[in-house]
Design a protein around this motif. Structure first.
Motif, PDB file in Angstrom:
ATOM      1  N   GLU A 178       0.826  -1.208   0.000  1.00  0.00           N
ATOM      2  CA  GLU A 178       0.000   0.000   0.000  1.00  0.00           C
ATOM      3  C   GLU A 178       0.860   1.258   0.000  1.00  0.00           C
ATOM      4  O   GLU A 178       0.587   2.206  -0.728  1.00  0.00           O
ATOM      5  CB  GLU A 178      -0.950   0.010   1.205  1.00  0.00           C
ATOM      6  CG  GLU A 178      -2.065  -0.989   1.131  1.00  0.00           C
ATOM      7  CD  GLU A 178      -3.031  -0.721  -0.019  1.00  0.00           C
ATOM      8  OE1 GLU A 178      -3.184   0.448  -0.458  1.00  0.00           O
ATOM      9  OE2 GLU A 178      -3.638  -1.687  -0.501  1.00  0.00           O
ATOM     10  N   ALA A 179       1.908   1.274   0.829  1.00  0.00           N
ATOM     11  CA  ALA A 179       2.787   2.447   0.901  1.00  0.00           C
ATOM     12  C   ALA A 179       3.509   2.666  -0.427  1.00  0.00           C
ATOM     13  O   ALA A 179       3.599   3.796  -0.919  1.00  0.00           O
ATOM     14  CB  ALA A 179       3.779   2.289   2.048  1.00  0.00           C
ATOM     15  N   CYS A 180       4.027   1.601  -1.013  1.00  0.00           N
ATOM     16  CA  CYS A 180       4.730   1.721  -2.296  1.00  0.00           C
ATOM     17  C   CYS A 180       3.792   2.207  -3.391  1.00  0.00           C
ATOM     18  O   CYS A 180       4.168   3.090  -4.179  1.00  0.00           O
ATOM     19  CB  CYS A 180       5.359   0.381  -2.689  1.00  0.00           C
ATOM     20  SG  CYS A 180       6.813  -0.051  -1.714  1.00  0.00           S
ATOM     21  N   CYS A 181       2.585   1.678  -3.454  1.00  0.00           N
ATOM     22  CA  CYS A 181       1.625   2.121  -4.471  1.00  0.00           C
ATOM     23  C   CYS A 181       1.303   3.598  -4.299  1.00  0.00           C
ATOM     24  O   CYS A 181       1.194   4.337  -5.288  1.00  0.00           O
ATOM     25  CB  CYS A 181       0.349   1.286  -4.405  1.00  0.00           C
ATOM     26  SG  CYS A 181       0.555  -0.371  -5.060  1.00  0.00           S
ATOM     27  N   ASN A 182       1.154   4.027  -3.054  1.00  0.00           N
ATOM     28  CA  ASN A 182       0.897   5.434  -2.769  1.00  0.00           C
ATOM     29  C   ASN A 182       2.041   6.294  -3.301  1.00  0.00           C
ATOM     30  O   ASN A 182       1.816   7.301  -3.978  1.00  0.00           O
ATOM     31  CB  ASN A 182       0.732   5.613  -1.258  1.00  0.00           C
ATOM     32  CG  ASN A 182       0.267   6.995  -0.854  1.00  0.00           C
ATOM     33  OD1 ASN A 182       0.647   7.992  -1.438  1.00  0.00           O
ATOM     34  ND2 ASN A 182      -0.542   7.048   0.180  1.00  0.00           N
ATOM     35  N   LEU A 183       3.266   5.899  -3.015  1.00  0.00           N
ATOM     36  CA  LEU A 183       4.425   6.672  -3.458  1.00  0.00           C
ATOM     37  C   LEU A 183       4.632   6.592  -4.971  1.00  0.00           C
ATOM     38  O   LEU A 183       5.064   7.561  -5.599  1.00  0.00           O
ATOM     39  CB  LEU A 183       5.678   6.205  -2.725  1.00  0.00           C
ATOM     40  CG  LEU A 183       5.696   6.508  -1.224  1.00  0.00           C
ATOM     41  CD1 LEU A 183       6.885   5.842  -0.568  1.00  0.00           C
ATOM     42  CD2 LEU A 183       5.695   7.997  -0.974  1.00  0.00           C
ATOM     43  N   LEU A 184       4.324   5.442  -5.560  1.00  0.00           N
ATOM     44  CA  LEU A 184       4.482   5.293  -7.009  1.00  0.00           C
ATOM     45  C   LEU A 184       3.580   6.253  -7.778  1.00  0.00           C
ATOM     46  O   LEU A 184       3.939   6.701  -8.871  1.00  0.00           O
ATOM     47  CB  LEU A 184       4.192   3.851  -7.437  1.00  0.00           C
ATOM     48  CG  LEU A 184       5.246   2.816  -7.080  1.00  0.00           C
ATOM     49  CD1 LEU A 184       4.763   1.421  -7.463  1.00  0.00           C
ATOM     50  CD2 LEU A 184       6.570   3.136  -7.747  1.00  0.00           C
ATOM     51  N   THR A 200      10.926   5.590   0.845  1.00  0.00           N
ATOM     52  CA  THR A 200      11.100   6.937   0.293  1.00  0.00           C
ATOM     53  C   THR A 200      11.159   6.878  -1.224  1.00  0.00           C
ATOM     54  O   THR A 200      11.875   6.064  -1.791  1.00  0.00           O
ATOM     55  CB  THR A 200      12.408   7.573   0.815  1.00  0.00           C
ATOM     56  OG1 THR A 200      12.337   7.671   2.233  1.00  0.00           O
ATOM     57  CG2 THR A 200      12.634   8.955   0.215  1.00  0.00           C
ATOM     58  N   SER A 201      10.396   7.751  -1.848  1.00  0.00           N
ATOM     59  CA  SER A 201      10.492   7.964  -3.287  1.00  0.00           C
ATOM     60  C   SER A 201      11.527   9.062  -3.484  1.00  0.00           C
ATOM     61  O   SER A 201      11.375  10.169  -2.955  1.00  0.00           O
ATOM     62  CB  SER A 201       9.139   8.392  -3.845  1.00  0.00           C
ATOM     63  OG  SER A 201       9.256   8.751  -5.198  1.00  0.00           O
ATOM     64  N   THR A 216       3.055  14.869  -2.693  1.00  0.00           N
ATOM     65  CA  THR A 216       3.234  14.293  -1.364  1.00  0.00           C
ATOM     66  C   THR A 216       2.354  13.050  -1.255  1.00  0.00           C
ATOM     67  O   THR A 216       1.400  12.883  -2.027  1.00  0.00           O
ATOM     68  CB  THR A 216       2.854  15.302  -0.263  1.00  0.00           C
ATOM     69  OG1 THR A 216       1.498  15.678  -0.444  1.00  0.00           O
ATOM     70  CG2 THR A 216       3.743  16.529  -0.316  1.00  0.00           C
ATOM     71  N   PRO A 217       2.647  12.157  -0.312  1.00  0.00           N
ATOM     72  CA  PRO A 217       1.808  10.969  -0.151  1.00  0.00           C
ATOM     73  C   PRO A 217       0.352  11.349   0.143  1.00  0.00           C
ATOM     74  O   PRO A 217       0.084  12.335   0.826  1.00  0.00           O
ATOM     75  CB  PRO A 217       2.437  10.253   1.047  1.00  0.00           C
ATOM     76  CG  PRO A 217       3.855  10.717   1.061  1.00  0.00           C
ATOM     77  CD  PRO A 217       3.803  12.145   0.587  1.00  0.00           C
ATOM     78  N   THR A 244       8.129  10.344   1.773  1.00  0.00           N
ATOM     79  CA  THR A 244       8.388   9.179   2.619  1.00  0.00           C
ATOM     80  C   THR A 244       7.127   8.771   3.366  1.00  0.00           C
ATOM     81  O   THR A 244       6.383   9.627   3.856  1.00  0.00           O
ATOM     82  CB  THR A 244       9.501   9.492   3.642  1.00  0.00           C
ATOM     83  OG1 THR A 244      10.678   9.893   2.948  1.00  0.00           O
ATOM     84  CG2 THR A 244       9.812   8.289   4.518  1.00  0.00           C
ATOM     85  N   ILE A 245       6.921   7.471   3.472  1.00  0.00           N
ATOM     86  CA  ILE A 245       5.901   6.901   4.343  1.00  0.00           C
ATOM     87  C   ILE A 245       6.627   5.981   5.313  1.00  0.00           C
ATOM     88  O   ILE A 245       7.407   5.126   4.902  1.00  0.00           O
ATOM     89  CB  ILE A 245       4.830   6.115   3.558  1.00  0.00           C
ATOM     90  CG1 ILE A 245       4.035   7.064   2.649  1.00  0.00           C
ATOM     91  CG2 ILE A 245       3.897   5.374   4.523  1.00  0.00           C
ATOM     92  CD1 ILE A 245       3.017   6.373   1.769  1.00  0.00           C
ATOM     93  N   THR A 246       6.392   6.183   6.610  1.00  0.00           N
ATOM     94  CA  THR A 246       7.014   5.369   7.647  1.00  0.00           C
ATOM     95  C   THR A 246       5.918   4.734   8.485  1.00  0.00           C
ATOM     96  O   THR A 246       4.944   5.405   8.831  1.00  0.00           O
ATOM     97  CB  THR A 246       7.928   6.241   8.538  1.00  0.00           C
ATOM     98  OG1 THR A 246       8.897   6.875   7.717  1.00  0.00           O
ATOM     99  CG2 THR A 246       8.627   5.400   9.602  1.00  0.00           C
TER     100      THR A 246
END
Length: 128
Positions: free
Chosen positions: A48-54, A79-80, A86-87, A117-119
């Motif tokens: 989910e985090a990667c898709c958001n950043l992509l 981090t992208s 932004t995310p 970045t999403i943490t």
């Protein structure tokens, strides 16, 4: 068992590399002693985090994934390296990410190039 020093890997910011991200996340979690439920939650949260950043990643940029912790609590940062936005913290994908983790947050570094970045942190099932 601990991950020890932070484990970091980089993949191109491309949806075709998501299976690689999931496989590495699973290996790191299992090596750190995470149970199967925690591992599955972290893999899905990573997805989910990667898709958001992509969605906001610049063509040719990278996703940098960092894992720290142990089975008691795993902290993950994605981090992208170059982003146009932004995310996104609204919508179903973000709800899923919040549901799978104990804490989640975003950060961005404005400028050229902007990073996003999403943490998130996921505690072991015995600690939730």
């Amino acid at each position: 068992m601990r991950v020890g020093s932070p484990v970091e890997f980089t993949v191109p910011a491309d949806a075709g590399h998501l299976p690689v991200v999931r496989a590495i996340a699973e290996a790191i979690c299992l090596t750190a002693g995470c149970d199967l439920d925690q591992t599955a939650d972290i893999k899905l949260a990573m997805d989910e985090a990667c898709c958001n950043l992509l969605a906001g990643a610049v063509h040719g940029s990278q996703l940098v994934c960092t894992f720290e912790g142990e089975a008691a609590a795993m902290r993950v940062s994605i981090t992208s390296t170059e982003a146009t936005t932004t995310p996104v913290t609204t919508g179903f994908g973000w709800f899923v990410l919040e549901s799978l983790t104990d804490s989640v947050g975003t950060a961005h570094s404005p400028g050229t190039p902007m990073t996003a970045t999403i943490t998130f942190t996921r505690a072991g099932d015995g600690d939730r």
